[in-house]
Structures are given as C-alpha cells and as structure tokens.
Design an enzyme around this catalytic site. Structure first.
Site, PDB file in Angstrom:
ATOM      1  N   SER A  59      41.760  45.933  43.282  1.00  0.00           N
ATOM      2  CA  SER A  59      40.467  46.375  42.783  1.00  0.00           C
ATOM      3  C   SER A  59      40.021  47.649  43.518  1.00  0.00           C
ATOM      4  O   SER A  59      40.699  48.667  43.417  1.00  0.00           O
ATOM      5  CB  SER A  59      39.454  45.230  42.929  1.00  0.00           C
ATOM      6  OG  SER A  59      38.342  45.423  42.100  1.00  0.00           O
ATOM      7  N   ASP A  76      42.497  40.607  32.873  1.00  0.00           N
ATOM      8  CA  ASP A  76      41.402  41.367  33.494  1.00  0.00           C
ATOM      9  C   ASP A  76      40.505  41.971  32.414  1.00  0.00           C
ATOM     10  O   ASP A  76      40.965  42.688  31.536  1.00  0.00           O
ATOM     11  CB  ASP A  76      42.008  42.465  34.375  1.00  0.00           C
ATOM     12  CG  ASP A  76      41.044  43.010  35.406  1.00  0.00           C
ATOM     13  OD1 ASP A  76      39.874  43.259  35.064  1.00  0.00           O
ATOM     14  OD2 ASP A  76      41.473  43.206  36.553  1.00  0.00           O
ATOM     15  N   HIS A 131      40.310  39.181  36.499  1.00  0.00           N
ATOM     16  CA  HIS A 131      40.217  40.026  37.689  1.00  0.00           C
ATOM     17  C   HIS A 131      40.138  39.203  38.966  1.00  0.00           C
ATOM     18  O   HIS A 131      40.771  39.530  39.974  1.00  0.00           O
ATOM     19  CB  HIS A 131      39.010  40.955  37.589  1.00  0.00           C
ATOM     20  CG  HIS A 131      39.003  42.023  38.625  1.00  0.00           C
ATOM     21  ND1 HIS A 131      39.822  43.127  38.554  1.00  0.00           N
ATOM     22  CD2 HIS A 131      38.312  42.154  39.786  1.00  0.00           C
ATOM     23  CE1 HIS A 131      39.629  43.894  39.623  1.00  0.00           C
ATOM     24  NE2 HIS A 131      38.708  43.331  40.381  1.00  0.00           N
TER      25      HIS A 131
END
Lengths: 354, 354
Positions: free
Chosen positions: B145, B299, B328
């Site tokens: 991320s 995601d 995610h």
C-alpha cells in the site's frame, strides 16, 4: 413542521400527478395517514389493460430521469405501445416524504417520519395501480438500484400480477457490504451538526454533510476506471474536483437530508426473503415472471456476481450484463452506449410472450 | 503541545529503535528539525553489506505487522539470510509524527505539522541506511500500500541502490479515485467537532470521527465478496457489526487523528512522475531493479488493472497477482493462503540474480 424545498417541484421534475392512496400501514409499525404518491405516466392504457409497465425509482432519483433518458418512442419503453407508470418512492421528496409531511401527515414530519420498507412501497404501488388505474396485470416491472429492489419485491409478493421483470443494478436481498456502504452515506449526513437530529429548518444547514455524502458517492458510485479514464472530461469537466463541484455535489445538496435518510434506511433492508423466513431461494422461487437480471459490469456495490447468484435462483430468467465503465451511476445514462444496451434487453424481454 | 497516546509504545509494537537522522527539509516546504525514525531490524548485516532488505510501512501500519506475519525463518524475508530493516513512516505515530512532536520538534506539533511526501520518507530512509547502517545497496525494497508507494519511489529515485523491488497492493502514481477515497477518510475525521482543527488533547475526543473512518475502511478495505462470504465468521465474529466493533473500530480508534491525516495527505500525493515532469512512463523507465508487481486480486481501490498498467512500463518486471478475497486488507495476512503466495513470489524474486 414540514419545510419547503424548491427542488421537489415541477420546475425540476416536469409534470407529475399527486395521487392519494389513503392510509398506509407500515411493515415496521406506524402508518402514513395520507400516503400520496407522485406519478408520471406515458402513453395510454389499452382497453384490456394489459399494456401497463411499472417503473419504480432509485435512491435520490425520481421519474424525471426515466422521462429524460429511458422512455420515448425510440426506446423499448415506448409510450406508443405501453402505458408506462413511473411511481416515485416514498421518501423521494415528491411522494410523501419526511420534509413534505403536512396536513393529515403533520404528525410524521421530519424526524418523526416512520421507517418505510421496500414492501411498503410495493403495497402502495399495487393499491395505486388497482384503485386508481384499474390495472391488475403488468407487462413489465422494472427499475434500477432501489428500483430493482422494488421490482424483485413485486415479482415475489405479487407473482400473478407481474408478467415480466427487469431489475437493473440491484439485488433482491441487500448485502452486508451494501448495508455498510449505505451506513457511511447516512453518517456523512447525520454527523453534520446542522442536521440537528433531523430538525433542521433548511437543507442548506446540512450542506457540509450532504457534500461529504456526495463525495462518498464519488468513491463508490462510479468505477475506478471511470476516474482513471477521466470520463468526466468528456462531459465538459476539467478535473475531478470540477466534476464533483459541478455535478455530484449540487445534485445531492439540493436534496432533503431526511428524505435521503428515509430512502437509505429502506435500501439497507431490502430483502425478499422476509416473505419466506429468510430463505432467499424459496422467495426467488416464487417468481413466475419472465425475468432479465441486468447488472452493470463495473458496479462497485451491486457487483455482477451478486446478481448472478440471485439470477440462478429464478426459474424463468436470464443474466444480461450491461457494460458501462461508469459503474452503478451508469444508471444516469450519461454514456451513449448505455441506453442501447438497456433498450435491446428490455425490447427482447417485452417481445417474449409472457 | 504533543500528547500522550499509549498505543504508540512497545507494548503494542514490540521492540524498536528510535534513530535520529537530524534535520529533514521537506519537499513541500518546512522541515522536521529532528527527524526520528522508528526502526525494527531482523537478522545481521553481512560484511559486504549486500544482504539488506528495506521494508516501508502502510497507512496505519507499523513494523509490528511485518514482525508478526511477514518476517521469520519460515518466510522469504528470512533473518537467517537477510538483514531486514523495517522503517516506520513519518506520521506513523512511532517515527516523528504530529502527536509526538516535542523537544526540538515542539514547533511542528499537532496541527502545525508540515506536509510530508512519500519522497521525504524515502530520502529519510536512505540517509538512515547510509549514515546509521552503512548500507549503500539493497537486495530488496518492499512494502504494501503506502509501502508500495515508497518502494516505487526508492526504485525511481535511487535506481543504483535498489537491486530488487516488490511493491505490494499499491501504485507508483496515486489515482484520482484513491485521492477521493482518501479524502472521505480525512473528512470522516475532520468533521468530528472534537477534532477541533487538530488541537484535541486526546484521541478519545475524536472517537466518533475515527469510528466513521473505520467504517469507510469497512466499505473499501475488504471486497464485496469478503462480506458476502462472511469471512469474519471464521475469525470468530458473529456478524458484521461484531466484526466492526471488535476489529476495525478499535484498530483505528486507538490511533492519533493527526497522525492518520499526515499519512493520508502523503498517500493522496504519491507520484513518481514528480521526478519527470509528470511523465509516468519516463519515471518508471528509470527503474533498473528486478521488479515483481504484486496486486491483490480483490483490491477495491488499488485494483489489479492499475498495477498492470504500471508494470507494463517497467523494463525488468513481472506481474504477480496475489489471490485474496479480503481485498486490500488482505495485507493483514489474516487469510492463511495469503503469506504462502507472498513468500513464493518474494523468494523467487530474491533468488533471481540482480
């Protein structure tokens, strides 16, 4: 006390009729003493009264988007052939809603408005069609998003009255994810101190909350690819912020917070399995309508696979995926390739004997 | 004045070192007079100093999740072979952050904290590695991320120092959609009246905002299918609300609002094309590292296709999709099938000569 909101007038919604269906007792308790439905009709009911099409509306939407984009002699929803009745949902701001509840409804105004369920709308619509128009059978029931919820509710609750059904971008049983998404929309509004527990005196006092609500729609309403491709540029907006400021934010800030909350609560709890003790397969098994299930390919919160799972439980059904990079808000029919797909599917469905 | 927050202590984050790298001048202006980085290391730096792996952290995350789930003799990130340095990002609450800025940093505490960019973190990390550890070359840079954003920044900014790169679930250029999503997270916090323009005296005063922020994560952080399949039931939670109340909400409400906002601002603006006048292809063209791009299949906001588009611009790269219905937040490594995939890809990457 009810409040004035100039958005909910013919200036913004064209012509429509206000029809009282009398007292409506609600599934969750309480009642609407004088339930008034806003109705826009197109075409003429034939003598055998078998050419009626019912359209129900989505969250924040009214009959007007259907008039503007979906209905016309060039569309499957053709007033030359069908008598098309678009009924604005309770809480839409045009039908009886928190902000306009007055007169006989003065006791349920604003924060006092009772909880309304999808089933209440469908019961109200059935009464309207039967008592006001003398319609006992529908050639088609359709609607997008919450309109799809109502379409499913019709097909499950009144299977003998629904010959064809076309739920678009919505499910028969709302998902947990959708419930959570809707909760964030609700909280964006209620967290605004101007909301004052629902007792604001103008929607202007809740502008910040309504704007936050609009921006959450920006995240979930379109697809990631919509933003990536800068589709808004083709609509004349320079960048993301211009699109939000010029489209989504003014769209929602014109609306009434309590009305949106009424619809949001209803949306969260749409579930045809309420008729069958929680058994979704049994509920969908009641459907006899020829059904086309129409998800939108890029929908982020009514995803295709959720439609696929439900369609598999409906006897006489087909899955017809509508391709649109706009995602859920493809329903606005901004993409020129959207309506031709809708028309093709609805036309084929209407041409199928049922 | 800085404030105490018991979450940002070894009790919750295990052992780590606090290393000052001195004054850090920031890309957007201003500076951190005494930039302190929280660092957790694993394994031993070899004599040739060529076995170092750098891990950078994600929004709300610290080295501790890497210690708990990603690093160990049974993993590709094996301390028996590698000297693994996990550096907590600026604003993480452990490194210099709004809530803990005091002493030499007293002038930038709380709402006075300057804007920090991904590039500032990478510059700080490079200085730390060089001056504190004598490391000039990295066998691997990885992170998830915002850690992927930092990984890309490293590979573009210091191509000669990065032999391998493995960005996980994050992009080199943040998208408009991601910017908008992050804005809703920011607004969930700042709309809480207890936030008081960033001058609250305890994160408890911003609990409502932090909870709303957590619930927006619930919508976007997992996948629709995660909720559909009730994956949380396998984690011991009875329903959606129990999962939110028992996991996501306490996770975020323990944190500092200003720290989260510092990271959110940074996340929104991650963009390696800042090095090349906005030309993303030119920026990614600078990467010489052997690169595995690892999106997570479900995601919702760093979708696979965004990774695919960037991977196509990196010379010596491969796309390796990690399947995980968690979406995610699969990064939390809750799914037992997550780490075996990460390990397989990282091991193969580490075994590739570079």
């Amino acid at each position: 006390m009810s409040i004035e909101n100039p958005f909910y007038t013919p200036e913004f919604h064209g012509e429509y009729d206000l029809v009282s269906i009398g007292r409506l007792d609600l599934e969750d308790g309480g009642s609407i003493p004088d339930c008034v439905l806003a109705v826009a009709t197109f075409g003429t009911l034939n003598e055998s009264k078998d050419n009626a099409v019912l359209v129900s509306t989505w969250y924040s939407g009214t009959h007007q988007i259907w008039r503007d984009a979906y209905i016309g002699s060039e569309h499957a929803l053709n007033p030359d052939r069908y008598f098309i009745v678009v009924v604005d949902q309770i809480g839409s701001g045009l039908s009886t809603s928190p902000h306009n509840a007055s007169g006989a409804n003065a006791g349920i105004t604003m924060s006092a408005f009772p909880h309304v369920r999808i089933g209440d709308d469908v019961v109200a619509q059935e009464r309207l069609l039967r008592e006001h128009f003398g319609i006992e059978s529908l050639a088609l029931v359709t609607g997008g998003s919450m309109g799809a919820q109502q379409t499913y509710e019709w097909a499950v609750r009144f299977p003998d009255k629904v010959r064809r059904a076309a739920p678009i971008a919505g499910t028969a049983q709302n998902t947990d994810h959708d419930f959570l998404f809707t909760r964030t929309l609700i909280e964006a509004i209620t967290s605004d101190s101007g909301f004052a527990g629902g007792e604001y005196t103008s929607n202007d006092q809740v502008q910040h909350g309504l704007e936050r609500h609009a921006r959450i729609w920006g995240v979930m309403g379109f697809s990631t690819e919509f933003w990536k491709l800068r589709v808004y540029a083709g609509l004349g907006f320079e960048d993301m912020d211009a699109f939000l400021a010029g489209f989504l934010q003014p769209y929602f800030t014109a609306m009434d917070p309590n009305d949106l909350l009424c619809m949001a609560w209803k949306w969260q709890r749409g579930d045809v399995a309420r008729h069958t003790g929680g058994d979704l397969a049994a509920a969908l098994g009641r459907i006899t309508a020829k059904t086309f299930v129409l998800p939108i390919s890029e929908d982020m919160f009514f995803p295709v696979r959720d439609h696929t799972a439900e369609q598999a439980l409906i006897k006489n059904s087909e899955l017809r995926v509508v391709d649109d990079v706009l995602g859920h808000l493809g329903l606005f029919s901004v993409n020129p390739e959207f309506m031709p797909q809708i028309d093709r599917h609805l036309q084929e469905l209407l041409d199928t004997p049922a």
